[in-house]
Enzyme design. Structure first.
Site, mmCIF file in Angstrom:
data_model
loop_
_atom_site.group_PDB
_atom_site.id
_atom_site.type_symbol
_atom_site.label_atom_id
_atom_site.label_comp_id
_atom_site.label_asym_id
_atom_site.label_seq_id
_atom_site.Cartn_x
_atom_site.Cartn_y
_atom_site.Cartn_z
ATOM 1 N N ASP A 2 0.701 -1.211 -0.280
ATOM 2 C CA ASP A 2 -0.170 0.065 0.070
ATOM 3 C C ASP A 2 0.798 1.126 -0.020
ATOM 4 O OD1 ASP A 2 -2.680 1.232 0.013
ATOM 5 O OD2 ASP A 2 -2.212 1.403 2.158
ATOM 6 N N SER A 3 0.318 2.700 -0.338
ATOM 7 C CA SER A 3 1.129 3.664 -0.260
ATOM 8 C C SER A 3 1.359 3.828 1.285
ATOM 9 C CB SER A 3 0.208 5.110 -0.323
ATOM 10 O OG SER A 3 -1.379 5.020 -0.230
ATOM 11 N N TYR A 18 -0.706 8.214 -2.782
ATOM 12 C CA TYR A 18 -0.840 8.050 -4.037
ATOM 13 C C TYR A 18 -1.872 8.619 -4.705
ATOM 14 C CZ TYR A 18 2.479 4.255 -3.797
ATOM 15 O OH TYR A 18 3.977 3.205 -4.077
ATOM 16 N N GLY A 19 -2.942 8.901 -3.736
ATOM 17 C CA GLY A 19 -3.929 8.844 -4.598
ATOM 18 C C GLY A 19 -3.909 10.636 -5.203
ATOM 19 N N CYS A 76 -4.104 -1.868 -1.954
ATOM 20 C CA CYS A 76 -4.532 -0.339 -1.956
ATOM 21 C C CYS A 76 -5.752 -0.389 -3.414
ATOM 22 C CB CYS A 76 -3.108 0.004 -2.609
ATOM 23 S SG CYS A 76 -2.854 2.178 -3.443
ATOM 24 N N ASN A 77 -6.521 0.199 -2.710
ATOM 25 C CA ASN A 77 -7.530 0.974 -3.938
ATOM 26 C C ASN A 77 -6.909 2.085 -5.388
ATOM 27 O OD1 ASN A 77 -10.242 0.437 -3.573
ATOM 28 N ND2 ASN A 77 -9.023 0.558 -1.051
ATOM 29 N N THR A 78 -6.167 2.563 -4.577
ATOM 30 C CA THR A 78 -5.803 3.565 -5.915
ATOM 31 C C THR A 78 -4.551 2.953 -6.742
ATOM 32 O OG1 THR A 78 -5.410 5.201 -4.395
ATOM 33 C CG2 THR A 78 -4.182 6.137 -5.962
ATOM 34 N N GLU A 101 -3.157 8.521 7.580
ATOM 35 C CA GLU A 101 -0.829 8.620 8.422
ATOM 36 C C GLU A 101 -0.372 9.688 9.330
ATOM 37 O OE1 GLU A 101 1.168 6.512 6.787
ATOM 38 O OE2 GLU A 101 -0.443 5.482 5.258
ATOM 39 N N CYS A 156 -10.901 2.614 -0.095
ATOM 40 C CA CYS A 156 -9.641 3.030 0.541
ATOM 41 C C CYS A 156 -9.458 1.918 0.883
ATOM 42 C CB CYS A 156 -9.358 4.393 0.729
ATOM 43 S SG CYS A 156 -7.905 4.880 1.452
ATOM 44 N N THR A 157 -7.939 1.653 1.707
ATOM 45 C CA THR A 157 -8.181 0.744 2.566
ATOM 46 C C THR A 157 -7.386 1.534 3.128
ATOM 47 O OG1 THR A 157 -5.670 0.483 1.234
ATOM 48 C CG2 THR A 157 -7.325 -1.032 0.703
ATOM 49 N N HIS A 158 -7.602 2.566 3.380
ATOM 50 C CA HIS A 158 -7.352 3.724 4.820
ATOM 51 C C HIS A 158 -8.538 3.472 6.209
ATOM 52 C CE1 HIS A 158 -3.023 4.760 3.510
ATOM 53 N NE2 HIS A 158 -3.101 4.976 3.764
#
Ligand code: DGL
Length: 266
Positions: free
Chosen positions: A10-11, A42-43, A73-75, A152, A185-187
């Site tokens: 992931d980012s 990243y998004g 990561c969806n992006t 983050e 979004c995985t966050h």
């Protein structure tokens, strides 16, 4: 039986929510995780930059002999899944979007909201994929670019996050009238408590969860499930932020995990 690790990336720390699901459902599986904390988010970056970063990471995970790669990561899934599969046709590479879409459609949702990064929303991958399987479903989408940087930085609960979520969501919920919301979004699964508190009537779909069911099916079909083994999971980050370390330790305190710095290209 195959005791090699599953590679996740992931980012940043968002993909850890997918690893959580893996540990719950397939506790024998070992994890090699890469969080690109030095370059998150990243998004809001361009497609070519996201592709370059994702390719470097997948090259690294492949060099570590991972048996499967989960793009947590969806992006990256939205923009790079096909090209990464073309680059490594012999390794199962799974994205988080299709399994989430299948679940939403299987549940018969008719009005769906999707929130995600700018890049994911810009691709309209959720809208297109849901409508392809269920043309009568109404999909409303919204980019929430401030959420990943806040997460983050460790703002997962509390006043700052609540204000930010309301800033994006209040009008969106009122105007779109959906009763199901994809956390694209995985966050965002780290915000489930906040969403449940602010919008208790809305059913949430986590994009981190469904991919693990797909992984389980593929591992079973290919006889690649792990058996009992030494279970040491490895977590790499391109910048060892305090929050990455804290979150990893907190989520996986019951597992034998090692956290290390990894600069790509070294
Ligand atoms: N977890 C990533 C996703 O699912 C966040 C991307 C970002 O860094 O903006 O899209």
């Amino acid at each position: 039986m195959d005791n090699r690790a599953i590679g996740f990336f992931d980012s940043g720390l968002g993909g850890l929510t997918s690893v959580q699901e893996l540990h719950e459902k397939l506790p024998n599986e070992k994890v090699l995780y890469f969080g690109d904390t030095a370059r998150t988010p990243y998004g809001s970056k361009s497609e070519s930059t996201i592709k370059e970063f994702a390719t470097q990471i997948v090259d690294y995970l492949v060099s570590k002999n991972c048996k499967m790669i989960i793009i947590a990561c969806n992006t990256v899934t939205a923009l790079c899944l096909d090209s990464l599969r073309e680059r490594y046709p012999d390794i199962p590479i799974l994205g988080v979007i299709e399994p989430t879409v299948k679940k939403v459609v299987a549940d018969g949702c008719r009005k769906v909201g999707v929130i995600a990064t700018k890049a994911t929303i810009g691709s309209d991958v959720y809208g297109k994929s849901i409508r392809k399987l269920s043309p009568e479903t109404e999909v409303s989408s919204l980019a929430c670019p401030a959420l990943v940087p806040l997460i983050e930085e460790g703002f997962v609960e509390g006043e700052i996050m609540e204000l930010t979520v309301r800033h994006y969501m209040d009008d969106f919920v009122r105007e779109s009238g959906f009763d199901n919301l994809v956390l694209g979004c995985t966050h965002y699964p780290l915000l489930i408590k906040t969403f449940d508190k602010l919008y208790p009537g809305i059913k949430l779909y986590s994009s981190s969860a469904e991919v693990i069911n797909e992984a389980a099916e593929i591992l079973k079909d290919k006889a690649m499930m792990a058996g009992p083994n030494d279970y040491q999971d490895r977590y790499y980050a391109s910048d060892l932020s305090d929050n990455f370390i804290t979150m990893t330790e907190l989520l996986f305190r019951d597992r034998d995990s090692r956290i290390s710095l990894k600069k790509l290209g070294e």
